[in-house]
Design a protein around this motif. Structure first.
Motif, short mmCIF file in Angstrom:
data_model
loop_
_atom_site.label_atom_id
_atom_site.label_comp_id
_atom_site.label_asym_id
_atom_site.label_seq_id
_atom_site.Cartn_x
_atom_site.Cartn_y
_atom_site.Cartn_z
N ARG A 88 0.75 -1.17 -0.01
CA ARG A 88 0.02 -0.04 0.15
C ARG A 88 0.87 1.12 -0.08
NH1 ARG A 88 -4.58 -1.56 4.62
NH2 ARG A 88 -2.51 -1.76 5.69
N SER A 89 1.89 1.13 0.80
CA SER A 89 2.81 2.41 0.82
C SER A 89 3.41 2.62 -0.50
CB SER A 89 4.00 2.08 1.88
OG SER A 89 3.24 2.08 3.24
N ARG A 90 3.79 1.58 -1.13
CA ARG A 90 4.42 1.76 -2.49
C ARG A 90 3.63 2.24 -3.63
NH1 ARG A 90 7.92 -3.67 -2.07
NH2 ARG A 90 9.66 -2.61 -1.35
N ALA A 91 2.09 1.71 -3.37
CA ALA A 91 1.17 2.33 -4.30
C ALA A 91 1.02 3.74 -3.91
CB ALA A 91 -0.25 1.56 -4.13
N PHE A 92 1.00 4.07 -2.63
CA PHE A 92 0.94 5.65 -2.31
C PHE A 92 2.02 6.31 -2.85
CE2 PHE A 92 2.21 9.24 0.42
CZ PHE A 92 1.16 9.81 0.52
N ALA A 93 3.16 5.85 -2.83
CA ALA A 93 4.68 6.39 -3.34
C ALA A 93 4.19 6.84 -4.69
CB ALA A 93 5.78 5.77 -2.90
N ALA A 94 3.84 5.87 -5.37
CA ALA A 94 3.73 5.97 -6.93
C ALA A 94 2.46 7.30 -7.41
CB ALA A 94 2.93 4.60 -7.52
N HIS A 95 1.56 7.25 -6.56
CA HIS A 95 0.69 8.52 -6.52
C HIS A 95 1.22 9.75 -6.36
CE1 HIS A 95 -2.76 6.12 -8.11
NE2 HIS A 95 -2.45 5.10 -6.93
N ALA A 96 2.06 9.69 -5.16
CA ALA A 96 2.67 10.95 -4.75
C ALA A 96 3.44 11.53 -5.82
CB ALA A 96 3.40 10.68 -3.52
N ALA A 97 4.30 10.49 -6.29
CA ALA A 97 5.40 11.10 -7.36
C ALA A 97 4.72 11.58 -8.76
CB ALA A 97 6.01 9.59 -7.91
N VAL A 98 3.42 11.14 -8.97
CA VAL A 98 2.84 11.67 -9.91
C VAL A 98 2.55 13.09 -9.37
CG1 VAL A 98 0.79 11.69 -11.39
CG2 VAL A 98 2.28 9.71 -11.16
N GLY A 99 2.02 13.39 -8.16
CA GLY A 99 1.61 14.51 -7.86
C GLY A 99 2.87 15.81 -7.68
N LEU A 100 3.73 15.23 -7.01
CA LEU A 100 4.99 16.01 -7.22
C LEU A 100 5.29 16.40 -8.37
CD1 LEU A 100 7.20 14.06 -4.51
CD2 LEU A 100 6.09 16.37 -4.28
N GLU A 101 5.38 15.43 -9.46
CA GLU A 101 5.89 15.76 -10.86
C GLU A 101 4.80 16.76 -11.56
OE1 GLU A 101 8.32 15.49 -14.27
OE2 GLU A 101 8.56 15.22 -12.05
N GLY A 102 3.72 16.49 -11.13
CA GLY A 102 2.71 17.83 -11.72
C GLY A 102 2.68 18.97 -11.19
N ALA A 103 3.14 19.12 -9.85
CA ALA A 103 3.17 20.43 -9.55
C ALA A 103 3.80 21.43 -10.32
CB ALA A 103 3.82 20.43 -8.03
N PRO A 104 5.13 21.14 -10.66
CA PRO A 104 5.92 22.14 -11.45
C PRO A 104 5.19 22.37 -12.82
CG PRO A 104 7.27 20.41 -10.79
CD PRO A 104 6.19 19.95 -10.40
N HIS A 105 4.55 21.34 -13.40
CA HIS A 105 3.70 21.54 -14.68
C HIS A 105 2.67 22.65 -14.47
CE1 HIS A 105 1.68 20.79 -18.58
NE2 HIS A 105 0.64 20.26 -17.88
N ALA A 106 1.93 22.19 -13.34
CA ALA A 106 0.90 23.47 -13.12
C ALA A 106 1.18 24.59 -13.13
CB ALA A 106 -0.12 22.83 -11.94
N ALA A 107 2.49 24.78 -12.37
CA ALA A 107 2.97 26.23 -12.16
C ALA A 107 3.38 26.78 -13.35
CB ALA A 107 4.15 25.96 -11.37
N ALA A 108 3.87 26.04 -14.36
CA ALA A 108 4.25 26.37 -15.53
C ALA A 108 3.24 26.80 -16.47
CB ALA A 108 5.23 25.39 -16.21
N VAL A 109 2.13 26.21 -16.42
CA VAL A 109 0.95 26.38 -16.97
C VAL A 109 0.20 27.78 -16.51
CG1 VAL A 109 -1.61 25.72 -17.37
CG2 VAL A 109 0.15 23.97 -17.79
N ARG A 110 0.24 28.05 -15.22
CA ARG A 110 -0.09 29.20 -14.71
C ARG A 110 0.78 30.36 -15.22
NH1 ARG A 110 -0.87 26.23 -10.10
NH2 ARG A 110 1.11 27.21 -9.24
N LEU A 111 1.93 30.12 -15.25
CA LEU A 111 2.86 31.35 -15.62
C LEU A 111 2.77 31.61 -16.92
CD1 LEU A 111 5.04 33.08 -15.20
CD2 LEU A 111 6.74 31.26 -15.54
N ALA A 112 2.36 30.44 -17.85
CA ALA A 112 2.18 30.85 -19.26
C ALA A 112 1.01 31.56 -19.63
CB ALA A 112 2.09 29.37 -20.17
N GLU A 113 -0.07 31.29 -18.57
CA GLU A 113 -1.20 32.08 -18.76
C GLU A 113 -1.19 33.47 -18.61
OE1 GLU A 113 -3.83 29.49 -16.38
OE2 GLU A 113 -4.32 28.10 -17.91
N GLN A 114 -0.38 33.74 -17.48
CA GLN A 114 -0.04 34.92 -16.90
C GLN A 114 0.77 35.83 -17.97
OE1 GLN A 114 1.72 34.21 -13.36
NE2 GLN A 114 -0.19 33.99 -11.94
#
Length: 154
Positions: free
Chosen positions: A62-88
């Motif tokens: 279960r912890s490994r499954a959580f880690a896999a989801h957390a990794a995607v969330g961490l990777e997505g954070a810079p992408h979301a920030a980049a999208v916001r910056l591009a919109e701004q």
């Protein structure tokens, strides 16, 4: 992943300070799960337990499954920030165009240079508590003869 009471050597032996601190805190199990996205490391999650062997039970998968989801969330954070910056940046470019047009109107009407035109626009924005781009858009609309447009500054 290892039990801290287990004398067998493990990967955490490279981190003696971490092991000493864990033992001082009464921890007997420790697991460091790598967070990876597309085979690239993006972080780690450290799991600790006060019971020896705790990490051998069903919690590890279960912890490994959580880690896999957390990794995607961490990777997505810079992408979301980049999208916001591009919109701004896109909004800033649109705003800049209308502000430059408004400066041109003020330069023509008041026979001032570009710096003075911007100073006039900024002062009116402050005086009326109106966003500069909104004021500029109204001024340009007024200059184009559109009904209901804001009055020319000054």
């Amino acid at each position: 992943m290892r039990d801290l009471d287990d004398p067998a050597p493990g990967a955490l032996d490279h981190y003696p300070a971490l092991l000493r601190t864990a033992r001082r805190q009464g921890l007997r199990s420790l697991a460091v799960l790598g967070l990876r996205v597309e085979d690239r490391p993006v972080g780690t999650i450290t799991l600790c337990g006060r019971d020896g062997g705790l990490l051998r039970d069903e919690r590890v998968p279960r912890s490994r499954a959580f880690a896999a989801h957390a990794a995607v969330g961490l990777e997505g954070a810079p992408h979301a920030a980049a999208v916001r910056l591009a919109e701004q940046l896109q909004e800033a470019m649109r705003s800049r165009a209308v502000i430059e047009q408004a400066k041109g109107v003020l330069m023509a009407v008041h026979e001032v240079d570009a710096d003075e035109a911007f100073t006039l626009l900024a002062a009116e924005s402050q005086r009326t508590n109106t966003k500069l781009r909104v004021l500029a858009a109204g001024l340009v609309a007024r200059a184009q003869g559109r009904a209901g447009a804001a009055a020319v500054v000054r």
